[in-house]
Design an enzyme around this catalytic site. Structure first.
Site, PDB file in Angstrom:
ATOM      1  N   ASP A  28      -1.253 -22.833  64.970  1.00 57.65           N
ATOM      2  CA  ASP A  28      -3.019 -22.707  66.413  1.00 57.65           C
ATOM      3  C   ASP A  28      -3.561 -20.996  65.908  1.00 57.65           C
ATOM      4  OD1 ASP A  28      -0.931 -22.954  67.426  1.00 57.65           O
ATOM      5  OD2 ASP A  28      -1.732 -23.567  68.958  1.00 57.65           O
ATOM      6  N   GLU A  51       6.700 -21.481  54.860  1.00 54.48           N
ATOM      7  CA  GLU A  51       6.191 -19.921  54.279  1.00 54.48           C
ATOM      8  C   GLU A  51       7.722 -19.026  53.702  1.00 54.48           C
ATOM      9  OE1 GLU A  51       6.539 -21.736  57.333  1.00 54.48           O
ATOM     10  OE2 GLU A  51       4.649 -21.837  58.318  1.00 54.48           O
ATOM     11  N   HIS A 114       3.789 -22.909  73.030  1.00 52.65           N
ATOM     12  CA  HIS A 114       5.322 -23.114  71.793  1.00 52.65           C
ATOM     13  C   HIS A 114       5.405 -21.774  71.138  1.00 52.65           C
ATOM     14  CE1 HIS A 114       0.633 -23.953  71.220  1.00 52.65           C
ATOM     15  NE2 HIS A 114       0.880 -23.388  69.492  1.00 52.65           N
ATOM     16  N   HIS A 115       6.256 -21.789  70.466  1.00 58.04           N
ATOM     17  CA  HIS A 115       6.556 -20.494  69.594  1.00 58.04           C
ATOM     18  C   HIS A 115       7.001 -19.909  69.630  1.00 58.04           C
ATOM     19  CE1 HIS A 115       4.596 -24.052  66.818  1.00 58.04           C
ATOM     20  NE2 HIS A 115       3.674 -22.793  66.401  1.00 58.04           N
ATOM     21  N   GLY A 407      18.180 -11.570  45.177  1.00 54.32           N
ATOM     22  CA  GLY A 407      18.684 -12.331  44.433  1.00 54.32           C
ATOM     23  C   GLY A 407      19.516 -13.377  45.784  1.00 54.32           C
ATOM     24  N   ASP A 434      18.494 -25.349  38.218  1.00 54.46           N
ATOM     25  CA  ASP A 434      18.891 -26.363  38.771  1.00 54.46           C
ATOM     26  C   ASP A 434      19.302 -26.348  40.373  1.00 54.46           C
ATOM     27  OD1 ASP A 434      21.719 -26.731  37.932  1.00 54.46           O
ATOM     28  OD2 ASP A 434      21.690 -28.213  37.817  1.00 54.46           O
ATOM     29  N   ASN A 461      22.663 -27.595  35.250  1.00 48.63           N
ATOM     30  CA  ASN A 461      24.390 -27.610  34.325  1.00 48.63           C
ATOM     31  C   ASN A 461      24.997 -27.605  35.337  1.00 48.63           C
ATOM     32  OD1 ASN A 461      23.648 -25.581  36.177  1.00 48.63           O
ATOM     33  ND2 ASN A 461      23.784 -23.953  34.568  1.00 48.63           N
ATOM     34  N   GLY A 463      24.727 -27.869  38.694  1.00 52.31           N
ATOM     35  CA  GLY A 463      25.270 -27.373  40.121  1.00 52.31           C
ATOM     36  C   GLY A 463      25.786 -25.496  39.878  1.00 52.31           C
ATOM     37  N   GLU A 467      28.004 -19.502  40.176  1.00 51.30           N
ATOM     38  CA  GLU A 467      29.232 -19.346  41.616  1.00 51.30           C
ATOM     39  C   GLU A 467      30.399 -20.150  41.156  1.00 51.30           C
ATOM     40  OE1 GLU A 467      27.800 -17.355  43.677  1.00 51.30           O
ATOM     41  OE2 GLU A 467      26.696 -18.697  45.480  1.00 51.30           O
TER      42      GLU A 467
HETATM   43  N1  TPP Z   1      21.591 -17.983  49.472  1.00 48.69           N
HETATM   44  C1  TPP Z   1      20.748 -17.813  48.803  1.00 48.69           C
HETATM   45  C2  TPP Z   1      19.091 -17.852  49.156  1.00 48.69           C
HETATM   46  N2  TPP Z   1      20.403 -17.173  48.048  1.00 48.69           N
HETATM   47  C3  TPP Z   1      21.695 -17.322  46.777  1.00 48.69           C
HETATM   48  N3  TPP Z   1      22.364 -16.210  46.650  1.00 48.69           N
HETATM   49  C4  TPP Z   1      22.590 -17.924  47.784  1.00 48.69           C
HETATM   50  C5  TPP Z   1      22.346 -18.871  47.677  1.00 48.69           C
HETATM   51  C6  TPP Z   1      24.143 -17.949  46.781  1.00 48.69           C
HETATM   52  N4  TPP Z   1      24.414 -18.160  45.568  1.00 48.69           N
HETATM   53  C7  TPP Z   1      24.611 -17.162  44.288  1.00 48.69           C
HETATM   54  S1  TPP Z   1      23.914 -17.790  42.688  1.00 48.69           S
HETATM   55  C8  TPP Z   1      23.731 -19.466  43.485  1.00 48.69           C
HETATM   56  C9  TPP Z   1      24.015 -19.578  44.660  1.00 48.69           C
HETATM   57  C10 TPP Z   1      24.054 -20.675  45.790  1.00 48.69           C
HETATM   58  C11 TPP Z   1      24.002 -20.408  42.991  1.00 48.69           C
HETATM   59  C12 TPP Z   1      22.684 -20.817  41.329  1.00 48.69           C
HETATM   60  O1  TPP Z   1      22.834 -22.122  41.042  1.00 48.69           O
HETATM   61  P1  TPP Z   1      21.844 -21.917  40.416  1.00 48.69           P
HETATM   62  O2  TPP Z   1      20.521 -21.651  39.849  1.00 48.69           O
HETATM   63  O3  TPP Z   1      22.014 -23.630  39.734  1.00 48.69           O
HETATM   64  O4  TPP Z   1      21.602 -21.519  38.218  1.00 48.69           O
HETATM   65  P2  TPP Z   1      23.499 -21.545  37.352  1.00 48.69           P
HETATM   66  O5  TPP Z   1      24.150 -20.975  37.570  1.00 48.69           O
HETATM   67  O6  TPP Z   1      23.832 -22.413  37.350  1.00 48.69           O
HETATM   68  O7  TPP Z   1      21.889 -21.219  36.189  1.00 48.69           O
END
Ligand code: TPP
Length: 550
Positions: A28, A51, A114-115, A407, A434, A461, A463, A467
């Site tokens: 608003d 956002e 608000h906000h 990143g 994913d 893959n 997950g 990481e």
């Molecule tokens: N949260 C944010 C906003 N940015 C980050 N870089 C991380 C957490 C930590 N992080 C870096 S890479 C990653 C995470 C959680 C996993 C990415 O997984 P995916 O997109 O499935 O790629 P994959 O390596 O499995 O191909």
């Protein structure tokens, strides 16, 4: 366009500097401003699902145009966007963040609206935004036009975000059409320093037997890719970019030796760059993930370092020698001395052939290499996608968008929205894991609403593989919810003009690639990949990150 109010004035200036779209979410405190946006004959409103995504979309747009604009509402909206804006700050993108705020009257009364944090202090968020913007203004009726100009000019000069706090009543205050265009000042320039730089560079280049060049993202950000291209066309020195600026040089040009990543580079790439007597770095910042953990061997003693506003030759610093003048100087010197330099350099090594028939990272990147066409606009998210994309050899006039310094995972999906909005006719290819896609998937809906047609390769893959490679390969914290990806577009658009596939074999992938190659319809290809499989560059980077964190 007729300017009657401060809101109109701001839109006039945005359009004047080449912005045709405004990304954001209504609230608003910015609705009245939005009426002016809707009424504007050339500037289009692009509503986003949240956002953070809007900030990423604006960042993607700013990578394709002269600048971008983002509109959020006070507190709740702007703080959701701040991660994206910080990314634009870290990676040098000119994004103008406009925040609709409570009226000055409410602010002066200290109303508990608000906000707000409920303490009558309306500058909490302005103070937070100061850390991630190069210029900020809390607009008032008296200062609005001058402050808008100041913030925009600073953003354009430094190629980093700016912040405008626009209270509802200031937005509606009267203003006039500007009588003079905005004049971005050039970078501060010192003729004596340039002459000293030229002499020192000549001394080095005249006695060098071999010279190599590393170019990176700041060349693109300061809009000097064409100037660099002219130099390399004349003198095809052995050259490379790093991942962050990949695409800044034509990877099909003679002299291109590959993407440099310190010890993560192919051996021939590394030698092509590191073994020269003089290494010219243009617009380079050596950050951890693009150098396999700071393993670059580019000693100061043989480095000419060109930054946006100053340069170094060895230990000597030359202040106020801007990148453009430095490039022009070195180009002339190269014409004079290059005939005496070693000419041989290797072309980038092809991707490794894979004996296995299954669909794995290697097979995927080989297929992707064959899929590329001149003019493609690729985006690769910060997982195995970005590290795999580093080994691709891009076709001519291609662009790669990655965010390896900030990143923030999920960034590229809304950034693809922003980039495709800027370049509606280019083929846009999004490569995203994913895990990353789960952060920002909502923006698929906005892309479908706007009839955009990126080709999305969703690397499934199961997950957070990147990481897993760093720590906790089989830990539950690196697992994610299993989504039915191919059904997602249907859920996000009533009309659903999207085609989706799930591929488990290389032959399927290649077949689907031929179907979607023209890039005329939005396509989502879910690519099933082994959970622990990672591209070679990521092996080196993750080993280094694991060690550093330990
Ligand atoms: N949260 C944010 C906003 N940015 C980050 N870089 C991380 C957490 C930590 N992080 C870096 S890479 C990653 C995470 C959680 C996993 C990415 O997984 P995916 O997109 O499935 O790629 P994959 O390596 O499995 O191909």
């Amino acid at each position: 366009m007729k300017v009657a109010t401060v809101g109109d004035y701001l839109l006039y200036r945005l359009h004047e500097i080449g912005i045709d779209h405004l990304f954001g979410v209504p609230g608003d405190y910015n609705l009245q401003f939005l009426d002016h946006v809707i009424a504007h004959p050339q500037l289009a409103w692009v509503g986003c699902a949240n956002e953070l995504n809007a900030a990423y979309a604006a960042d993607g747009y700013a990578r394709c145009k002269s600048a971008a604009a983002l509109l959020t509402t006070f507190g709740v909206g702007e703080l959701s966007a701040i991660n994206g804006v910080a990314g634009s700050y870290a990676e040098y993108l000119p994004v103008i963040h406009i925040v609709g705020a409570p009226s000055l009257k409410m602010q002066q009364n200290g109303d508990l609206v608000h906000h707000s944090l409920g303490d009558g202090d309306f500058e909490h968020f302005l103070r937070m935004q100061r850390e991630v913007t190069v210029a900020q203004a809390a607009l008032t009726v008296e200062n609005a036009c001058a402050e808008i100009d100041r913030v925009i000019l600073t953003v354009l000069h430094e190629r980093r975000p700016g912040y405008l706090l626009l209270p509802t009543d200031v937005c509606e205050a009267p203003a006039r059409t500007p009588t003079t265009p905005l004049k971005p000042g050039g970078a501060e320039f010192d003729a004596q320093a340039l002459a000293a730089f030229s002499d020192a560079a000549e001394e080095w280049l005249a006695r060098a037997k071999s010279v190599s060049l590393l170019a990176d993202f700041l060349v693109d950000r300061f809009d000097l890719s064409a100037v660099l291209a002219r130099w390399l066309d004349e003198t095809p020195l052995p050259h490379a970019s790093l991942l962050m600026g990949k695409g800044v040089v034509n990877e099909q040009r003679p002299g291109f030796v590959g993407t440099y990543a310190g010890e993560g580079s192919a051996e021939s790439t590394r030698q092509g760059i590191e073994q020269a007597d003089v290494i010219i770095c243009v617009g380079v910042r050596f950050t951890d993930t693009i150098t396999a953990g700071f393993t670059q061997q580019i000693p100061t003693a043989k480095r000419i370092d060109i930054q946006p506003f100053d340069c170094r030759i060895g230990e000597r610093h030359f202040a106020r020698v801007p990148m453009q003048q430095a490039i022009e100087t070195l180009r002339q010197l190269c014409r004079r001395y290059a005939s005496g330099w070693e000419k041989h350099c290797d072309t980038p090594p092809p991707l490794l052939a894979d004996a296995q028939s299954g669909l794995n990272q290697n097979a995927f990147w080989q297929a992707m290499q064959d899929f590329l066409q001149p003019g493609d606009l690729l985006l690769a998210d910060q997982g195995t996608a970005a590290f795999g994309a580093a080994a691709l050899r891009l076709a001519e006039n291609s662009t790669l968008i990655v965010q390896p310094l900030w990143g923030s995972i999920g960034y590229t999906l809304p950034a693809a929205f922003g980039a495709q909005t800027a370049h509606p006719t280019r083929r846009v290819i999004l490569l995203i894991g994913d895990g990353s896609a789960q952060l920002t998937a909502q923006e698929l809906g906005s892309m479908m609403r706007d009839g955009l047609h990126p080709l999305i390769f969703l690397l499934n893959n199961e997950g957070y593989t990147v990481e897993r490679a760093i720590h906790g390969a089989t830990q539950r914290y690196n697992d994610i919810a299993a989504w039915n990806w191919t059904q997602l577009p249907q859920a996000m658009s009533v009309e659903c003009p999207v085609q989706s596939w799930r591929v488990e074999e290389s032959v399927q992938l290649i077949e689907v690639m031929t179907l979607i190659a023209p890039g005329e319809r939005m396509s989502l290809v879910e690519v099933m990949l082994p959970q622990q499989d990672i591209p070679p560059l990521l092996q080196k980077v993750s080993a280094s990150l694991h060690q550093r964190n330990g």
